[in-house]
Design an enzyme around this catalytic site. Sequence first.
Site, PDB file in Angstrom:
ATOM      1  N   LYS A 250      20.129  18.364 -14.683  1.00 29.12           N
ATOM      2  CA  LYS A 250      20.582  17.609 -15.856  1.00 29.12           C
ATOM      3  C   LYS A 250      22.081  17.772 -16.074  1.00 29.12           C
ATOM      4  CE  LYS A 250      16.323  17.402 -18.591  1.00 29.12           C
ATOM      5  NZ  LYS A 250      15.679  17.813 -19.855  1.00 29.12           N
TER       6      LYS A 250
ATOM      7  N   LYS B   6       9.876  11.664  -9.299  1.00 34.30           N
ATOM      8  CA  LYS B   6       8.890  11.678 -10.384  1.00 34.30           C
ATOM      9  C   LYS B   6       9.203  10.608 -11.423  1.00 34.30           C
ATOM     10  CE  LYS B   6      10.904  14.807 -13.725  1.00 34.30           C
ATOM     11  NZ  LYS B   6      10.882  15.946 -14.601  1.00 34.30           N
TER      12      LYS B   6
ATOM     13  N   LYS C 217      11.818   9.843 -17.879  1.00 32.61           N
ATOM     14  CA  LYS C 217      12.482   9.083 -18.940  1.00 32.61           C
ATOM     15  C   LYS C 217      13.934   8.791 -18.594  1.00 32.61           C
ATOM     16  CE  LYS C 217       9.993  11.891 -21.983  1.00 32.61           C
ATOM     17  NZ  LYS C 217       9.899  12.910 -23.022  1.00 32.61           N
TER      18      LYS C 217
HETATM   19  P1  TYM Z   1       8.855  16.459 -21.390  1.00 34.29           P
HETATM   20  O1  TYM Z   1       9.044  15.901 -22.752  1.00 34.29           O
HETATM   21  O2  TYM Z   1       9.859  16.126 -20.346  1.00 34.29           O
HETATM   22  O3  TYM Z   1       7.444  16.026 -20.813  1.00 34.29           O
HETATM   23  C1  TYM Z   1       6.232  16.229 -21.549  1.00 34.29           C
HETATM   24  C2  TYM Z   1       5.117  16.625 -20.597  1.00 34.29           C
HETATM   25  O4  TYM Z   1       4.920  15.616 -19.604  1.00 34.29           O
HETATM   26  C3  TYM Z   1       4.948  16.201 -18.304  1.00 34.29           C
HETATM   27  N1  TYM Z   1       5.509  15.212 -17.362  1.00 34.29           N
HETATM   28  C4  TYM Z   1       4.885  14.783 -16.260  1.00 34.29           C
HETATM   29  N2  TYM Z   1       3.678  15.077 -15.737  1.00 34.29           N
HETATM   30  C5  TYM Z   1       3.331  14.445 -14.581  1.00 34.29           C
HETATM   31  N3  TYM Z   1       4.127  13.541 -13.960  1.00 34.29           N
HETATM   32  C6  TYM Z   1       5.335  13.210 -14.441  1.00 34.29           C
HETATM   33  N4  TYM Z   1       6.082  12.305 -13.840  1.00 34.29           N
HETATM   34  C7  TYM Z   1       5.776  13.850 -15.651  1.00 34.29           C
HETATM   35  N5  TYM Z   1       6.898  13.767 -16.413  1.00 34.29           N
HETATM   36  C8  TYM Z   1       6.718  14.610 -17.451  1.00 34.29           C
HETATM   37  C9  TYM Z   1       5.834  17.415 -18.441  1.00 34.29           C
HETATM   38  O5  TYM Z   1       5.577  18.357 -17.425  1.00 34.29           O
HETATM   39  C10 TYM Z   1       5.434  17.922 -19.812  1.00 34.29           C
HETATM   40  O6  TYM Z   1       4.250  18.704 -19.741  1.00 34.29           O
HETATM   41  N6  TYM Z   1      10.409  21.154 -21.872  1.00 34.29           N
HETATM   42  C11 TYM Z   1       9.291  20.250 -22.145  1.00 34.29           C
HETATM   43  C12 TYM Z   1       8.949  20.176 -23.614  1.00 34.29           C
HETATM   44  C13 TYM Z   1       8.675  21.480 -24.235  1.00 34.29           C
HETATM   45  C14 TYM Z   1       7.470  22.239 -24.106  1.00 34.29           C
HETATM   46  C15 TYM Z   1       7.661  23.398 -24.902  1.00 34.29           C
HETATM   47  C16 TYM Z   1       6.291  22.037 -23.406  1.00 34.29           C
HETATM   48  C17 TYM Z   1       9.497  22.172 -25.074  1.00 34.29           C
HETATM   49  N7  TYM Z   1       8.890  23.312 -25.471  1.00 34.29           N
HETATM   50  C18 TYM Z   1       6.677  24.365 -24.987  1.00 34.29           C
HETATM   51  C19 TYM Z   1       5.299  23.020 -23.503  1.00 34.29           C
HETATM   52  C20 TYM Z   1       5.498  24.169 -24.284  1.00 34.29           C
HETATM   53  C21 TYM Z   1       9.692  18.876 -21.685  1.00 34.29           C
HETATM   54  O7  TYM Z   1      10.844  18.512 -21.635  1.00 34.29           O
HETATM   55  O8  TYM Z   1       8.650  18.044 -21.457  1.00 34.29           O
END
Ligand code: TYM
Length: 334
Positions: A114, A197, A200
Amino acid sequence: ATRVFSGAQPSADSLHLGNYVGAVRNWVNMQNEQGTDCLFFIPDMHAITVPQDPVIMTQRTRMTAAQYIAAGIDPEKTPLFAQSHVPEHAQLAWVLNCITGFGEASRMTQFKDKSAKQGADSASVGLFTYPILMAADILLYQADQVPVGEDQRQHLELTRNLAQRFNARFGDTFVVPEGRIMKETAKIYDLQNPASKMSKSAETDKGIIWLMDEPKKTAKKIKSAVTDAGSEISFDRENKAGVSNLLSIYSAITGESIDSIVARYEGKMYGHLKVDLAEIAAETFGPMRERVNELMADPAELDRLLAIGASKAREIASVTVENVYERVGFLPAA
Ligand code: TYM
């Protein structure tokens, strides 16, 4: 009971299919399992680690809550809240910052990716300490299981290390959480670029299925998904990345095993699979989208649900922070 905790950032107007099948759908399953006690949150403090427009940010936080509910999270049963409503996240994150090595944080690959995209000088310090805030999120609730996609594996590993380190240094305080990364859906790929992958932050959204897309648009994106040379429908990540991705999505949405889908499509063409998947996706996401729109028509009700979630969350979080503060030797507040 097994405590389950997770969240998805409010960093777009809509969750995408990767978030749904990689995360939110599993949350709903876990919520409905016997013997689990779940909390789900909206990490808005994580979202501001990159620049956000404040008005859009507010809207997206509600949108994300509405999508969790439309997907099947029951806010009466499962606390659902915004991270910024629970100040303990920031409080614990600070303490964890102070037991994390600079080098250790520098090894986080998501930060490297990032910050490279933004340019090292414009990347914020918040983006750098992002994984430590995430560790605080999880450890505050003494979570046993954290259902996430593959891209969060390294952050979970850090979380476990920090929990163990704190426990070793200050006495048993935190549950050391386990990641729950579903093998088949841990990584959903971009439909136009099945080597990367679904994300967003992709340059175009032609290969991204947004839950809030109109059903027609969803169908069109699936029909124009990049497939592979050859014509046989089979699951082979290396040589048939495009078709394999469609099969993973199909299986995730319907619950049918990949083997069984492959057997049913024997002798058929890619086009058949796409047409059927487009229909299935539209049938699944169409009603969800309508439900989101209904929920968004009453923002006061959403805010009320989030406030209830936050107060339940604080009951747990405040105990953890009080305990942590005592262990590190902060003078008790009179
Ligand atoms: P975020 O918002 O990027 O994504 C949310 C969840 O979606 C999953 N994900 C995917 N799974 C499969 N294929 C994909 N292409 C794909 N893109 C995203 C992510 O693995 C995630 O589970 N850091 C985290 C948010 C967060 C969090 C936490 C999660 C902050 N604190 C505590 C769990 C526990 C994030 O940016 O997810």
